[in-house]
Design an enzyme around this catalytic site. Structure first.
Site, mmCIF file in Angstrom:
data_model
loop_
_atom_site.group_PDB
_atom_site.id
_atom_site.type_symbol
_atom_site.label_atom_id
_atom_site.label_comp_id
_atom_site.label_asym_id
_atom_site.label_seq_id
_atom_site.Cartn_x
_atom_site.Cartn_y
_atom_site.Cartn_z
ATOM 1 N N PHE A 139 1.168 -1.299 0.172
ATOM 2 C CA PHE A 139 -0.434 -0.054 0.040
ATOM 3 C C PHE A 139 0.673 0.944 0.266
ATOM 4 C CE2 PHE A 139 -2.591 3.274 2.133
ATOM 5 C CZ PHE A 139 -3.276 3.416 1.280
ATOM 6 N N ASP A 224 9.286 2.210 1.246
ATOM 7 C CA ASP A 224 8.256 2.845 1.470
ATOM 8 C C ASP A 224 7.997 2.606 3.350
ATOM 9 O OD1 ASP A 224 5.772 3.590 3.338
ATOM 10 O OD2 ASP A 224 5.021 3.393 0.730
ATOM 11 N N LYS A 258 3.093 8.789 8.444
ATOM 12 C CA LYS A 258 2.586 9.165 9.379
ATOM 13 C C LYS A 258 3.541 9.243 10.929
ATOM 14 C CE LYS A 258 -0.419 5.387 7.521
ATOM 15 N NZ LYS A 258 -0.384 5.491 6.359
HETATM 16 C C1 LIG Z 1 -0.508 5.109 5.127
HETATM 17 C C2 LIG Z 1 0.001 4.467 4.486
HETATM 18 C C3 LIG Z 1 0.807 6.061 2.804
HETATM 19 C C4 LIG Z 1 -0.327 6.623 3.065
HETATM 20 O O1 LIG Z 1 -0.382 8.143 3.985
HETATM 21 P P1 LIG Z 1 -1.381 8.867 3.423
HETATM 22 O O2 LIG Z 1 -0.295 10.068 4.550
HETATM 23 O O3 LIG Z 1 -2.373 8.397 4.101
HETATM 24 O O4 LIG Z 1 -1.125 9.701 2.222
HETATM 25 C C5 LIG Z 1 2.032 4.919 1.971
HETATM 26 N N1 LIG Z 1 2.088 4.092 2.336
HETATM 27 C C6 LIG Z 1 2.058 3.566 3.638
HETATM 28 C C7 LIG Z 1 3.200 1.881 3.421
HETATM 29 C C8 LIG Z 1 1.471 3.831 4.773
HETATM 30 O O5 LIG Z 1 1.010 2.801 5.536
#
Ligand SMILES: *Cc1c(COP(=O)(O)O)cnc(C)c1O
Length: 411
Positions: A139, A224, A258
């Site tokens: 994700f 990520d 986050k």
């Molecule tokens: C939450 C998340 C995103 C997206 O972040 P947003 O601030 O909601 O746009 C991208 N990558 C990972 C791994 C995430 O957990």
């Protein structure tokens, strides 16, 4: 009608229905605890989805934001601010970690995880190659570019066509990655632990293998760490955690968001070595990214994690939680590191478990029908952990989760 019901009705009348009906209307918080509009208290074991690193209303975060806003709240990116520069330096130094040679790092600040990934996606295009190899179950956000890199069909399908040249491979499988990558590949994108998939942990050799495979083909390794970064797993970056990797990994790009500013919107795209020089003036931009208030908030989060020993605390508290959660036969597996925890239930009743937990005064999350995720504030106390573990079997019982043998029923 309760106060909660009346606000829920107004919510439905005024907001787009992207999230479904809200589970609660919350009015205040302190530490790992929150209170709803009718005054009921909950222990927040989700932490705004791995965001509220310092919990709610942390005095140091509140003071940093207040002071910065009262001094210099926003400037355009035609100008620089001290918090922005200091934060970029700090994130780079933490990425170097214990490496002998300091890494050359460059940062682009954004306002969210998706935006950090959009910046990184554009950065990969500057290699002259277009293909990105990503993982199934991964994700990366909901904007069009980030969505193109995200595997979940239900999220993608209503918005196709998405930006192309994205190749999916099974997560945790180095051989599949090796087979998918070639000289057209600009980057390999992986999460060190897949958060939204329900906290899926790859074999410890996976990230080092991804690193080697990417570099063998002249491709970038992009991690990520939007969910896993900033102390969440008990290490500053998950790819530095000795339980998650068996060898040092030096990513070319890392994205964060986050937990970085503890709830103030921010994201960061950090690039190392030559990748940090791929953007030229005019290639990318943002109005809010690097905002002094968000940067000051992030600095307060980093300082507090450091000064209060929250990496070690997250590791110890997480281990205590994982042990207790695994102690029930209706839980088939517990995964994760630090305070990013996922567990599997014997039956696909995760939504019922979340509802039963809320009735018992605990906020949990069900990323899939059989998985529960916990990503509580890093300041979660042992009392909160023990209180939760004491009612955990009862929560599973109220949710009707059963091993099939009759012994545990009706707990
Ligand atoms: C939450 C998340 C995103 C997206 O972040 P947003 O601030 O909601 O746009 C991208 N990558 C990972 C791994 C995430 O957990």
């Amino acid at each position: 009608m309760t106060i909660t019901q009346s606000w829920t009705e107004r919510y439905a009348g005024a907001l787009m229905n992207t999230f479904g009906p809200p589970k609660l209307v919350l009015t205040r918080g302190e530490g790992a605890h929150v209170w709803d509009a009718d005054g009921r208290e909950y222990v927040d074991l989700l932490g705004g989805i791995a965001v509220n690193a310092l919990g709610h209303a942390h005095p140091r975060l509140t003071a940093a934001v207040t002071e910065q806003l009262g001094t210099l709240g926003h400037i355009s990116n035609f100008f620089a601010s001290r918090p922005q520069v200091e934060l970029a330096e700090r994130l780079g130094a933490l990425l170097t970690g214990s490496a002998v040679e300091p890494l050359e790092t460059k940062v682009f600040f954004t306002n969210s995880g998706a935006e950090a990934n959009e910046a990184a996606f554009k950065l990969t295009r500057r290699t002259g190659r277009t293909r990105v190899v990503v993982t199934e179950g991964g994700f990366h956000g909901r904007t069009m570019g980030a969505l193109a890199l995200t595997s979940k069909q239900a999220y993608r399908e209503p918005f196709e066509p998405l930006p192309g040249d994205v190749v999916f491979v099974p997560y945790g499988d180095a051989a599949a990655l090796e087979a998918a990558i070639d000289e057209r590949t600009a980057a390999v994108l992986v999460e060190p632990v897949q958060g939204e998939a329900g906290v899926v942990v790859p074999p410890t050799g996976y990230l080092p293998a991804a690193h080697r495979i990417a570099h063998d083909h002249g491709a970038l390794l992009w991690l990520d760490e939007v969910q896993t970064g900033v102390g969440r797993t008990g290490a500053w970056y998950a790819h530095q955690h000795p339980d998650l990797v068996d060898e040092q990994v030096t990513p070319d790009i890392v994205t964060l968001a986050k937990g970085l500013a503890g709830g103030i919107p921010i994201g960061a795209c950090i690039a190392t070595g030559g990748s940090g020089k791929l953007f030229d003036p005019g290639n990318h931009g943002t109005t809010f990214g690097g905002n002094p208030v968000a940067a000051a908030a992030a600095l307060a989060v980093l300082d507090t994690i450091e000064d209060d020993g929250l990496l070690a605390h997250a590791a110890a508290t997480g281990a205590r939680l994982r042990e207790g959660l695994a102690d029930d036969p209706r839980v088939t597996e517990v995964r994760g590191a630090g305070l990013l925890i996922g567990l599997d239930l014997v039956e696909p009743k995760a939504a019922d478990v979340v509802a039963a937990a809320q009735d018992a005064g605990y906020i949990l999350n069900a990323p899939t029908p059989e998985r529960i995720r916990l990503a509580p504030p890093l300041v979660l106390t042992d009392q909160d952990v023990d209180g939760f573990l004491a009612v955990w079997p009862g929560i599973l019982g109220s949710a009707g989760v059963s091993t099939g043998s009759t012994a545990e029923e009706g707990a």
